[in-house]
Design a protein around this motif. Structure first.
Motif, PDB file in Angstrom:
ATOM      1  N   UNK A 156       0.860  -1.177   0.000  1.00 52.68           N
ATOM      2  CA  UNK A 156       0.000   0.000   0.000  1.00 52.68           C
ATOM      3  C   UNK A 156       0.902   1.234   0.000  1.00 52.68           C
ATOM      4  N   UNK A 157       0.358   2.335  -0.471  1.00 51.52           N
ATOM      5  CA  UNK A 157       1.126   3.581  -0.528  1.00 51.52           C
ATOM      6  C   UNK A 157       0.170   4.755  -0.540  1.00 51.52           C
ATOM      7  N   UNK A 158       0.661   5.876  -0.048  1.00 54.17           N
ATOM      8  CA  UNK A 158      -0.135   7.103  -0.003  1.00 54.17           C
ATOM      9  C   UNK A 158       0.668   8.255  -0.579  1.00 54.17           C
ATOM     10  N   UNK A 159      -0.046   9.235  -1.103  1.00 57.45           N
ATOM     11  CA  UNK A 159       0.536  10.519  -1.484  1.00 57.45           C
ATOM     12  C   UNK A 159      -0.221  11.596  -0.733  1.00 57.45           C
TER      13      UNK A 159
ATOM     14  N   UNK B  41       8.974   5.856   4.600  1.00 58.32           N
ATOM     15  CA  UNK B  41       8.066   6.128   5.723  1.00 58.32           C
ATOM     16  C   UNK B  41       6.974   7.125   5.306  1.00 58.32           C
ATOM     17  N   UNK B  42       5.948   7.215   6.124  1.00 57.86           N
ATOM     18  CA  UNK B  42       4.951   8.268   5.896  1.00 57.86           C
ATOM     19  C   UNK B  42       5.659   9.617   5.951  1.00 57.86           C
ATOM     20  N   UNK B  43       6.473   9.813   6.955  1.00 59.77           N
ATOM     21  CA  UNK B  43       7.317  10.993   7.096  1.00 59.77           C
ATOM     22  C   UNK B  43       8.480  10.600   7.974  1.00 59.77           C
ATOM     23  N   UNK B  44       9.632  11.233   7.785  1.00 64.25           N
ATOM     24  CA  UNK B  44      10.788  10.910   8.624  1.00 64.25           C
ATOM     25  C   UNK B  44      10.582  11.376  10.060  1.00 64.25           C
ATOM     26  N   UNK B  45       9.510  12.105  10.318  1.00 61.36           N
ATOM     27  CA  UNK B  45       9.229  12.585  11.679  1.00 61.36           C
ATOM     28  C   UNK B  45       8.429  11.584  12.501  1.00 61.36           C
TER      29      UNK B  45
ATOM     30  N   UNK C 198       4.496   8.393   0.758  1.00 62.20           N
ATOM     31  CA  UNK C 198       4.807   7.692   1.980  1.00 62.20           C
ATOM     32  C   UNK C 198       3.527   7.533   2.809  1.00 62.20           C
ATOM     33  N   UNK C 199       3.359   6.390   3.437  1.00 62.74           N
ATOM     34  CA  UNK C 199       4.250   5.245   3.431  1.00 62.74           C
ATOM     35  C   UNK C 199       4.284   4.578   2.046  1.00 62.74           C
TER      36      UNK C 199
END
Length: 288
Positions: free
Chosen positions: A199-202, A283-287, A212-213
């Motif tokens: 799965x993936x998101x923008x 990752x979704x975000x590096x945070x 990400x992810x």
């Protein structure tokens, strides 16, 4: 105000009511405002901050996203100190109190910039990997098969949660439940039996759409997910790819994305990130 007085100031939890102060702090340090990302991190996780003694918002801040029931892991991100209070020990004070006080006993991870890495090493973090940030206008490569990729629907969420738990080695349900509303597009890939293979998101950022992810059974599936996501936007794309995925990095570069920065993946009280790195592309975000 002397540095010692700065580090005497209390650290408090942040809420969505602090969103404007958080984004102001980002701008103060030359980052984009990133309201959308900050809002997610303050609701899926917890922010911690120190109010500025001059009354102008925050002097320092960071976010913490906890995973698992114990929790098993906590990710630290968005570590920022206002420019006017920089180099006075405030960042070290905030990180020490968060890591050794608020999160005492919990395994930790973060993505470190070259500037921040020495401090994190002094706090007991060790390097376990590296992520390359890429950005650019995506030019699709002919021959990428996207026939097994489709938009995610509500009924997919339990499968996404199970797949994500397997790949990350911890429960991230509270983050994934926010992903459909947070994302511009959320796609899944499946095999012929209908089982999810990725799965993936923008999601929208200030000057680009961030991918990400990005979770996939193998590289070809990751390429199909990226290609399908890119087809849904005319904005530049940005993503952070684990450098061990050399084939995907080379392909993204050939498709028009350029490396613009790198972060060191670090952990504390943990020899490596749990889960299956070979299926964890971005990752979704590096945070978080």
């Amino acid at each position: 105000m002397t540095p010692s007085h700065l580090t005497d100031r209390p650290i408090r939890p942040l809420t969505v009511d602090d969103l404007a102060h958080c984004t102001d702090l980002s701008v103060d340090r030359g980052w984009h405002r990133e309201d959308h990302k900050w809002a997610l991190l303050l609701t899926a996780g917890t922010g911690y901050g120190i109010d500025a003694p001059d009354g102008r918002g925050l002097a320092a801040a960071c976010t913490v996203t906890r995973y698992g029931t114990a929790p098993d892991l906590a990710a630290i991100g968005m570590v920022l100190v206002a420019e006017r209070y920089a180099r006075q020990g405030l960042g070290r004070h905030l990180m020490t109190q968060v890591c050794d006080g608020i999160l005492k006993g919990i395994p930790l991870t973060l993505h470190a910039t070259p500037y921040g890495r020495p401090l994190y090493e002094q706090l007991g973090f060790t390097a376990v990997g590296h992520a390359e940030m890429l950005r650019g206008t995506f030019r699709p490569e002919p021959g990428i098969d996207t026939s097994r990729v489709r938009p995610a629907v509500a009924a997919d969420l339990p499968q996404i949660v199970r797949l994500d738990h397997e790949v990350h080695g911890t429960d991230r349900t509270h983050l994934l439940a926010r992903l459909p509303a947070f994302s511009r597009r959320l796609l899944v890939s499946e095999d012929r039996s209908g089982a999810l293979t990725g799965y993936a998101a923008a999601w929208p950022n200030t000057d680009s759409d961030v991918i990400g992810p990005l979770i996939a059974a193998e590289t070809e599936t990751a390429k199909a997910l990226v290609t399908a996501l890119a087809a849904g936007t005319d904005r530049p794309l940005r993503t952070d790819i684990d450098v061990r995925h050399e084939d995907l990095l080379s392909w993204l570069t050939a498709c028009g994305l350029e490396p613009i920065a790198g972060n060191t993946v670090m952990t504390r009280s943990l020899p490596a990130l749990p889960g299956i790195w070979s299926r964890r592309f971005a990752p979704l975000t590096v945070a978080a």
